[in-house]
Design a protein around this motif. Structure first.
Motif, PDB file in Angstrom:
ATOM      1  N   ARG A 220       0.858  -1.194   0.000  1.00 19.21           N
ATOM      2  CA  ARG A 220       0.000   0.000   0.000  1.00 19.21           C
ATOM      3  C   ARG A 220       0.887   1.235   0.000  1.00 19.21           C
ATOM      4  O   ARG A 220       1.857   1.312   0.774  1.00 19.21           O
TER       5      ARG A 220
ATOM      6  N   THR B  91      -2.961   6.637  -8.590  1.00 19.68           N
ATOM      7  CA  THR B  91      -3.380   5.743  -9.683  1.00 19.68           C
ATOM      8  C   THR B  91      -2.763   6.123 -11.021  1.00 19.68           C
ATOM      9  O   THR B  91      -2.981   5.439 -12.025  1.00 19.68           O
TER      10      THR B  91
ATOM     11  N   THR C  19      -0.812  -1.113 -11.441  1.00 16.35           N
ATOM     12  CA  THR C  19      -1.368   0.218 -11.123  1.00 16.35           C
ATOM     13  C   THR C  19      -2.089   0.169  -9.787  1.00 16.35           C
ATOM     14  O   THR C  19      -2.969  -0.674  -9.585  1.00 16.35           O
ATOM     15  N   PRO C  20      -1.727   1.032  -8.845  1.00 16.46           N
ATOM     16  CA  PRO C  20      -2.407   1.039  -7.547  1.00 16.46           C
ATOM     17  C   PRO C  20      -3.875   1.438  -7.702  1.00 16.46           C
ATOM     18  O   PRO C  20      -4.264   2.117  -8.654  1.00 16.46           O
ATOM     19  N   ASP C  21      -4.704   1.019  -6.777  1.00 14.89           N
ATOM     20  CA  ASP C  21      -6.101   1.485  -6.784  1.00 14.89           C
ATOM     21  C   ASP C  21      -6.176   2.794  -6.017  1.00 14.89           C
ATOM     22  O   ASP C  21      -5.167   3.324  -5.525  1.00 14.89           O
ATOM     23  N   ALA C  22      -7.371   3.371  -5.934  1.00 19.63           N
ATOM     24  CA  ALA C  22      -7.560   4.699  -5.328  1.00 19.63           C
ATOM     25  C   ALA C  22      -7.165   4.716  -3.856  1.00 19.63           C
ATOM     26  O   ALA C  22      -6.852   5.788  -3.306  1.00 19.63           O
ATOM     27  N   ASN C  23      -7.189   3.561  -3.229  1.00 20.21           N
ATOM     28  CA  ASN C  23      -6.801   3.499  -1.807  1.00 20.21           C
ATOM     29  C   ASN C  23      -5.307   3.240  -1.629  1.00 20.21           C
ATOM     30  O   ASN C  23      -4.832   3.049  -0.519  1.00 20.21           O
TER      31      ASN C  23
ATOM     32  N   TYR D 148      -3.611   0.651  -2.792  1.00 18.88           N
ATOM     33  CA  TYR D 148      -3.216  -0.757  -2.744  1.00 18.88           C
ATOM     34  C   TYR D 148      -2.640  -1.213  -4.085  1.00 18.88           C
ATOM     35  O   TYR D 148      -3.209  -0.955  -5.148  1.00 18.88           O
ATOM     36  N   VAL D 149      -1.481  -1.867  -3.972  1.00 17.16           N
ATOM     37  CA  VAL D 149      -0.857  -2.502  -5.131  1.00 17.16           C
ATOM     38  C   VAL D 149      -0.997  -4.013  -4.921  1.00 17.16           C
ATOM     39  O   VAL D 149      -0.435  -4.581  -3.978  1.00 17.16           O
TER      40      VAL D 149
ATOM     41  N   TRP E  35       7.462   2.549  -6.232  1.00 18.70           N
ATOM     42  CA  TRP E  35       6.495   3.474  -6.864  1.00 18.70           C
ATOM     43  C   TRP E  35       7.108   4.864  -6.873  1.00 18.70           C
ATOM     44  O   TRP E  35       7.675   5.318  -5.877  1.00 18.70           O
TER      45      TRP E  35
END
Length: 416
Positions: A29, A42, A64-68, A70-71, A94
């Protein structure tokens, strides 16, 4: 962190140890110094790389990480052939050109193993082998990665021995070996040897070898190789057998003595009259006349089994008459002598050669077959002087018990 999928609970669980067939994933994260995902989280992909312990890349991906923040990688299957037992390092990187983050974690992959015996050759399947006391036994094992079906080098392989634990030499091929000196053992008997292989990130494996150690032995008989005295059919046959240790000459007690074929059924008794000296009694009833070979085997646990072959001549049992007879004749008188040659059931032995030794003639005189087992001849008492003379009879026929006896005396008296 690394996660493994638990099919029983349908849940992902954090773990640092994995095995082939496990389904795993990398989870990270990205948070800024405020503990929140960066606003542009993101917009930039995270790089996930997993390295072997030697620095070689095992896995890499852009996620690609999500909006929170998290990878989460795709599912990664730990395979038997695409991994080794090892300590792996996973890195997540990242970078948004404004903010950057790195994560590094370690996890291990453990492979299953097996240990098999390669030498002695005969132990490959049943894990048992035999040796004579004093022999050198080459013990070779193979340490196998059963997940990848490859042999493993660099392991520590040991086995128990009478002098302590021995370390098997790594041949660099996945085979390990040591030479066992059986003269170091306390003596003959069964020995259990447990071999154990260990290597980091691999399961330990063991295999057990059963080693039966025998004393060498020798066997002899005063009747061997051929007994010179014909055996009458129906009489018990007695055979002496000596079973000893080859190195010390010590008699081997408590052995089992057997004979070949139907001769084993004819054994009446076996007596051990002294250490290693066995007397075997055979029933010879109803045998056919002629030469026969008896093979005797002496055997005892953890002593070398030994065979000896002895050739015997079996003949039909006979008897004769008279058992005792005195003939009184006058000087220079003709008289008839007889000798009856019979089987033990009283039937006549026909066609035999029967002779009588006449001492005053100093020669053997043939006797005539009368066709009923009686053999006769006429003698003349032309003796040098009146006296008592013993006649010797010799009767024989091929494959028959023969006789050379002196049951008859001739008393010669002078005429008045």
């Amino acid at each position: 962190w690394m996660q493994v999928y638990n099919a029983a609970t349908n849940q992902w669980e954090n773990s640092t140890t994995f095995r082939p067939s496990n389904i795993t994933r990398v989870v990270a994260r990205i948070l800024n110094s405020s503990g929140l995902p960066p606003p542009d989280v993101t917009s930039y992909a995270a790089n996930i790389t997993i390295y072997f312990s030697n620095g070689t890349v095992w896995y890499t991906a852009l996620v690609t990480p999500d909006a929170n923040g998290y990878v989460i990688s795709q599912n990664i299957t730990i395979g038997g052939t695409n991994t080794t037992g090892d300590l792996y390092t996973v890195e997540v990187h990242w970078n948004s050109q404004v903010e950057a983050g790195d994560l590094q974690r370690r996890f291990s992959v453990i492979h299953q193993t097996s240990l098999s015996i390669w030498n002695p050759y005969h132990a490959r399947t049943d894990l048992q082998t035999e040796a004579y006391y004093g022999d050198l036994v080459l013990l070779t094992v193979r340490f196998n990665d059963t997940d990848s079906e490859t042999l493993l080098t660099g392991a520590i392989v040991t086995c128990n021995w009478t002098t302590g634990y021995l370390t098997l030499a790594d041949k660099g091929t996945g085979e390990y070996e040591v030479t066992l000196d059986t003269s170091q053992l306390a003596g003959n008997g069964r020995y259990i040897i447990v071999i154990k292989a260990q290597k980091t990130y691999y399961d330990s494996a063991t295999v057990t070898l059963t080693l039966d150690v025998y004393y060498r032995s020798v066997v002899s008989s005063p009747q061997a190789p051929e007994y010179g005295v014909p055996i009458s059919i129906g009489d018990n046959l007695t055979v002496d057998l000596y079973y000893k240790r080859a190195d010390t000459g010590t008699g081997i007690t408590g052995a089992t003595i057997t004979a070949n074929g139907t001769w084993n059924d004819r054994i009446l008794d076996v007596n051990e009259v002294e250490a290693g000296h066995y007397v075997i009694y055979f029933n010879t009833a109803s045998l056919s006349a002629g030469y026969q070979t008896i093979q005797l085997t002496a055997n005892k646990s953890f002593f070398e089994a030994k065979n000896i072959a002895i050739r015997f001549l079996f003949v039909y049992k006979t008897k004769y008459e008279p058992e005792s007879l005195a003939i009184h004749v006058g000087y220079n008188e003709n008289f008839t002598i007889w000798f009856k040659y019979m089987y033990y059931n009283d039937s006549p032995v026909l066609g035999a050669t029967v002779k009588v030794y006449v001492p005053w003639l100093d020669q053997w005189v043939p006797m005539d077959d009368q066709g009923n087992g009686n053999y006769t001849t006429i003698l003349n008492a032309s003796v040098p002087m009146a006296s008592v003379y013993s006649l010797i009879f010799r009767a024989n026929k091929t494959l028959h018990q023969s006789w050379e006896v002196s049951p008859v005396t001739v008393v010669v008296w002078e005429r008045g």
